[in-house]
Design a protein around this motif. Structure first.
Motif, mmCIF file in Angstrom:
data_model
loop_
_atom_site.group_PDB
_atom_site.id
_atom_site.type_symbol
_atom_site.label_atom_id
_atom_site.label_comp_id
_atom_site.label_asym_id
_atom_site.label_seq_id
_atom_site.Cartn_x
_atom_site.Cartn_y
_atom_site.Cartn_z
ATOM 1 N N PRO A 72 12.306 9.520 16.724
ATOM 2 C CA PRO A 72 11.018 9.437 17.419
ATOM 3 C C PRO A 72 9.985 8.711 16.548
ATOM 4 O O PRO A 72 9.985 8.852 15.321
ATOM 5 C CB PRO A 72 10.602 10.895 17.616
ATOM 6 N N VAL A 73 9.118 7.965 17.177
ATOM 7 C CA VAL A 73 8.063 7.233 16.470
ATOM 8 C C VAL A 73 7.224 8.199 15.632
ATOM 9 O O VAL A 73 6.829 7.874 14.511
ATOM 10 C CB VAL A 73 7.189 6.443 17.462
ATOM 11 N N SER A 74 6.984 9.380 16.136
ATOM 12 C CA SER A 74 6.155 10.353 15.422
ATOM 13 C C SER A 74 6.721 10.725 14.049
ATOM 14 O O SER A 74 5.991 11.170 13.176
ATOM 15 C CB SER A 74 5.965 11.613 16.264
ATOM 16 N N GLN A 75 8.007 10.523 13.826
ATOM 17 C CA GLN A 75 8.603 10.817 12.521
ATOM 18 C C GLN A 75 8.488 9.632 11.545
ATOM 19 O O GLN A 75 8.782 9.789 10.371
ATOM 20 C CB GLN A 75 10.076 11.211 12.684
ATOM 21 N N VAL A 76 8.066 8.496 12.048
ATOM 22 C CA VAL A 76 7.910 7.312 11.200
ATOM 23 C C VAL A 76 6.539 7.305 10.527
ATOM 24 O O VAL A 76 6.413 6.976 9.351
ATOM 25 C CB VAL A 76 8.103 6.019 12.020
ATOM 26 N N PHE A 77 5.517 7.702 11.284
ATOM 27 C CA PHE A 77 4.148 7.676 10.768
ATOM 28 C C PHE A 77 3.768 9.038 10.204
ATOM 29 O O PHE A 77 4.008 10.063 10.828
ATOM 30 C CB PHE A 77 3.161 7.268 11.865
ATOM 31 N N GLY A 114 15.136 -2.555 0.560
ATOM 32 C CA GLY A 114 13.684 -2.488 0.623
ATOM 33 C C GLY A 114 13.046 -3.834 0.350
ATOM 34 O O GLY A 114 13.699 -4.880 0.405
ATOM 35 N N GLN A 115 11.769 -3.807 -0.024
ATOM 36 C CA GLN A 115 10.988 -5.035 -0.137
ATOM 37 C C GLN A 115 11.523 -6.026 -1.161
ATOM 38 O O GLN A 115 11.207 -7.199 -1.103
ATOM 39 C CB GLN A 115 9.520 -4.717 -0.445
ATOM 40 N N GLY A 116 12.353 -5.616 -2.077
ATOM 41 C CA GLY A 116 12.876 -6.542 -3.077
ATOM 42 C C GLY A 116 13.870 -7.551 -2.549
ATOM 43 O O GLY A 116 14.192 -8.523 -3.232
ATOM 44 N N LEU A 117 14.361 -7.382 -1.315
ATOM 45 C CA LEU A 117 15.299 -8.362 -0.740
ATOM 46 C C LEU A 117 14.518 -9.596 -0.299
ATOM 47 O O LEU A 117 13.548 -9.499 0.444
ATOM 48 C CB LEU A 117 16.053 -7.791 0.459
ATOM 49 N N PRO A 123 20.787 -11.198 8.341
ATOM 50 C CA PRO A 123 20.880 -9.745 8.376
ATOM 51 C C PRO A 123 20.824 -9.261 9.822
ATOM 52 O O PRO A 123 20.465 -10.028 10.728
ATOM 53 C CB PRO A 123 19.644 -9.292 7.593
ATOM 54 N N LEU A 124 21.148 -8.001 10.035
ATOM 55 C CA LEU A 124 21.143 -7.449 11.395
ATOM 56 C C LEU A 124 19.738 -7.118 11.884
ATOM 57 O O LEU A 124 19.453 -7.196 13.076
ATOM 58 C CB LEU A 124 22.010 -6.187 11.450
ATOM 59 N N LEU A 125 18.872 -6.745 10.955
ATOM 60 C CA LEU A 125 17.535 -6.282 11.327
ATOM 61 C C LEU A 125 16.578 -6.505 10.175
ATOM 62 O O LEU A 125 16.933 -6.270 9.021
ATOM 63 C CB LEU A 125 17.592 -4.780 11.668
ATOM 64 N N VAL A 126 15.367 -6.962 10.483
ATOM 65 C CA VAL A 126 14.270 -6.961 9.519
ATOM 66 C C VAL A 126 13.121 -6.150 10.107
ATOM 67 O O VAL A 126 12.876 -6.180 11.312
ATOM 68 C CB VAL A 126 13.780 -8.376 9.113
ATOM 69 N N ILE A 127 12.458 -5.412 9.212
ATOM 70 C CA ILE A 127 11.324 -4.580 9.614
ATOM 71 C C ILE A 127 10.144 -4.941 8.739
ATOM 72 O O ILE A 127 10.258 -4.992 7.515
ATOM 73 C CB ILE A 127 11.659 -3.081 9.459
ATOM 74 N N GLU A 128 9.021 -5.197 9.381
ATOM 75 C CA GLU A 128 7.770 -5.444 8.669
ATOM 76 C C GLU A 128 6.788 -4.335 9.026
ATOM 77 O O GLU A 128 6.609 -4.002 10.198
ATOM 78 C CB GLU A 128 7.164 -6.796 9.053
ATOM 79 N N VAL A 129 6.168 -3.748 8.000
ATOM 80 C CA VAL A 129 5.098 -2.779 8.192
ATOM 81 C C VAL A 129 3.798 -3.549 7.987
ATOM 82 O O VAL A 129 3.555 -4.103 6.910
ATOM 83 C CB VAL A 129 5.207 -1.600 7.204
ATOM 84 N N VAL A 130 2.985 -3.614 9.031
ATOM 85 C CA VAL A 130 1.778 -4.448 9.020
ATOM 86 C C VAL A 130 0.752 -3.887 8.038
ATOM 87 O O VAL A 130 0.407 -2.706 8.083
ATOM 88 C CB VAL A 130 1.158 -4.524 10.433
ATOM 89 N N SER A 180 0.851 -1.189 0.000
ATOM 90 C CA SER A 180 0.000 0.000 0.000
ATOM 91 C C SER A 180 0.888 1.240 0.000
ATOM 92 O O SER A 180 2.064 1.190 0.390
ATOM 93 C CB SER A 180 -0.907 0.007 1.235
ATOM 94 N N GLY A 181 0.325 2.340 -0.431
ATOM 95 C CA GLY A 181 1.068 3.598 -0.438
ATOM 96 C C GLY A 181 1.529 3.989 0.951
ATOM 97 O O GLY A 181 2.656 4.475 1.131
ATOM 98 N N LEU A 182 0.685 3.775 1.963
ATOM 99 C CA LEU A 182 1.044 4.118 3.341
ATOM 100 C C LEU A 182 2.223 3.270 3.815
ATOM 101 O O LEU A 182 3.187 3.787 4.391
ATOM 102 C CB LEU A 182 -0.153 3.936 4.278
ATOM 103 N N ASN A 183 2.167 1.968 3.574
ATOM 104 C CA ASN A 183 3.263 1.096 4.008
ATOM 105 C C ASN A 183 4.567 1.473 3.315
ATOM 106 O O ASN A 183 5.637 1.482 3.924
ATOM 107 C CB ASN A 183 2.928 -0.373 3.726
ATOM 108 N N PHE A 184 4.472 1.787 2.036
ATOM 109 C CA PHE A 184 5.650 2.205 1.278
ATOM 110 C C PHE A 184 6.220 3.503 1.849
ATOM 111 O O PHE A 184 7.440 3.649 1.999
ATOM 112 C CB PHE A 184 5.269 2.362 -0.199
ATOM 113 N N GLN A 185 5.354 4.440 2.192
ATOM 114 C CA GLN A 185 5.786 5.719 2.760
ATOM 115 C C GLN A 185 6.508 5.508 4.091
ATOM 116 O O GLN A 185 7.570 6.095 4.335
ATOM 117 C CB GLN A 185 4.560 6.618 2.944
ATOM 118 N N ILE A 186 5.970 4.657 4.948
ATOM 119 C CA ILE A 186 6.590 4.367 6.244
ATOM 120 C C ILE A 186 7.945 3.689 6.043
ATOM 121 O O ILE A 186 8.933 4.063 6.675
ATOM 122 C CB ILE A 186 5.634 3.505 7.101
ATOM 123 N N ALA A 187 7.985 2.701 5.148
ATOM 124 C CA ALA A 187 9.245 2.003 4.882
ATOM 125 C C ALA A 187 10.289 2.975 4.339
ATOM 126 O O ALA A 187 11.474 2.883 4.705
ATOM 127 C CB ALA A 187 9.009 0.845 3.912
#
Length: 190
Positions: free
Chosen positions: A182-187, A64-67, A106-113, A39-46
Motif C-alpha cells: 500500500p502507498v501508505s507504507q511507503v510514506f 540504491g542511488q549509487g547505481l 534494468p526492469l524498473l527505475v524509481i525516482e523520489v522527487v 534528503s533524509g526523507l527521500n532516503f527513508q522512502i527509498a
C-alpha cells in the motif's frame, strides 16, 4: 595552486576517470557536476521501497542511488533513487556499478522527487524521456509532496501512465505482480 576541472569528450573517457572520492557526478556537456546528497526523507522512502523489493527479488537485484545509468542526451548519466536490475547485471556490475547503453535495461527505475520546481521537472519530464529512450520497462515517480506514486509502463516503446496511486491504494506493477504494497507504507507518517 590552480586546479583545472577535467573535461571529457566521451562517456568512456569519463568512466576511466577516478578522483579517489566517493562523490557521484553527472556528466553534463563534458563536465562533472557533483550530485548533492539525498534528503533524509527521500532516503527513508527509498529504503522502504528497497526492503519491499528485496523481499521479492533478493538484495543483489535492488540497487540504491549509487547505481549509475548511462543515458542519451544531457546529462549522459543518471543515478535513480532505486533500480531493480536483471539477474545478468549482477555479474556485469561487479567491477563498476554502471549500466551501459550496450547492456539490457534494468526492469524498473524509481525516482523520489526532491523539493523544488527544477527537481520536479527533472523527474517528471527529463528523466522520463531518457528512461523511455533506454527502454526501461517501468518507471515510478514517488512524490513526497503529494504523497503519490505515478507508475509508468513501457508500451510500444512509449511510457504510458498506468495510474497514480495514493493513500491506501495497493501498488500495481505489471513486472512485479506479487508486490503487495500500500502507498501508505511507503510514506512516513507525520
Amino acid at each position: 595552486m590552480l586546479t583545472t576541472k577535467p573535461r571529457f569528450q566521451t562517456f568512456d573517457e569519463y568512466l576511466e576517470y577516478d578522483d579517489l572520492s566517493e562523490k557521484l557526478y553527472e556528466l553534463f556537456n563534458g563536465e562533472l557536476i557533483e550530485m548533492p546528497p539525498e534528503s533524509g526523507l527521500n532516503f527513508q522512502i527509498a529504503n522502504r521501497l528497497f526492503f519491499a523489493f528485496a523481499s521479492l527479488v533478493g538484495t543483489d537485484r535492488v540497487r540504491g542511488q549509487g547505481l549509475e545509468l548511462e543515458v542519451r542526451g544531457e546529462p549522459k548519466n543518471r543515478y535513480p533513487d532505486l533500480t531493480i536490475i536483471r539477474e545478468e547485471h549482477i555479474q556485469q556490475l561487479s567491477q563498476r556499478n554502471t549500466l551501459r547503453l550496450s547492456m539490457r535495461p534494468p526492469l524498473l527505475v524509481i525516482e523520489v522527487v526532491s523539493p523544488g520546481e527544477i527537481q520536479r521537472e527533472r523527474d517528471y519530464i527529463a528523466k522520463r524521456v531518457q528512461y523511455q529512450d533506454c527502454q526501461i520497462p517501468e518507471y515510478w515517480i514517488v512524490d513526497p509532496q503529494t504523497q503519490t506514486i505515478l507508475i509508468l509502463e513501457l508500451m510500444n516503446q512509449v511510457y504510458t501512465e498506468v495510474d497514480t496511486f495514493r493513500n491506501d491504494d495497493v501498488l500495481v506493477s505489471a513486472n512485479f505482480p506479487q508486490l503487495n504494497l500500500p502507498v501508505s507504507q511507503v510514506f512516513p507518517n507525520d
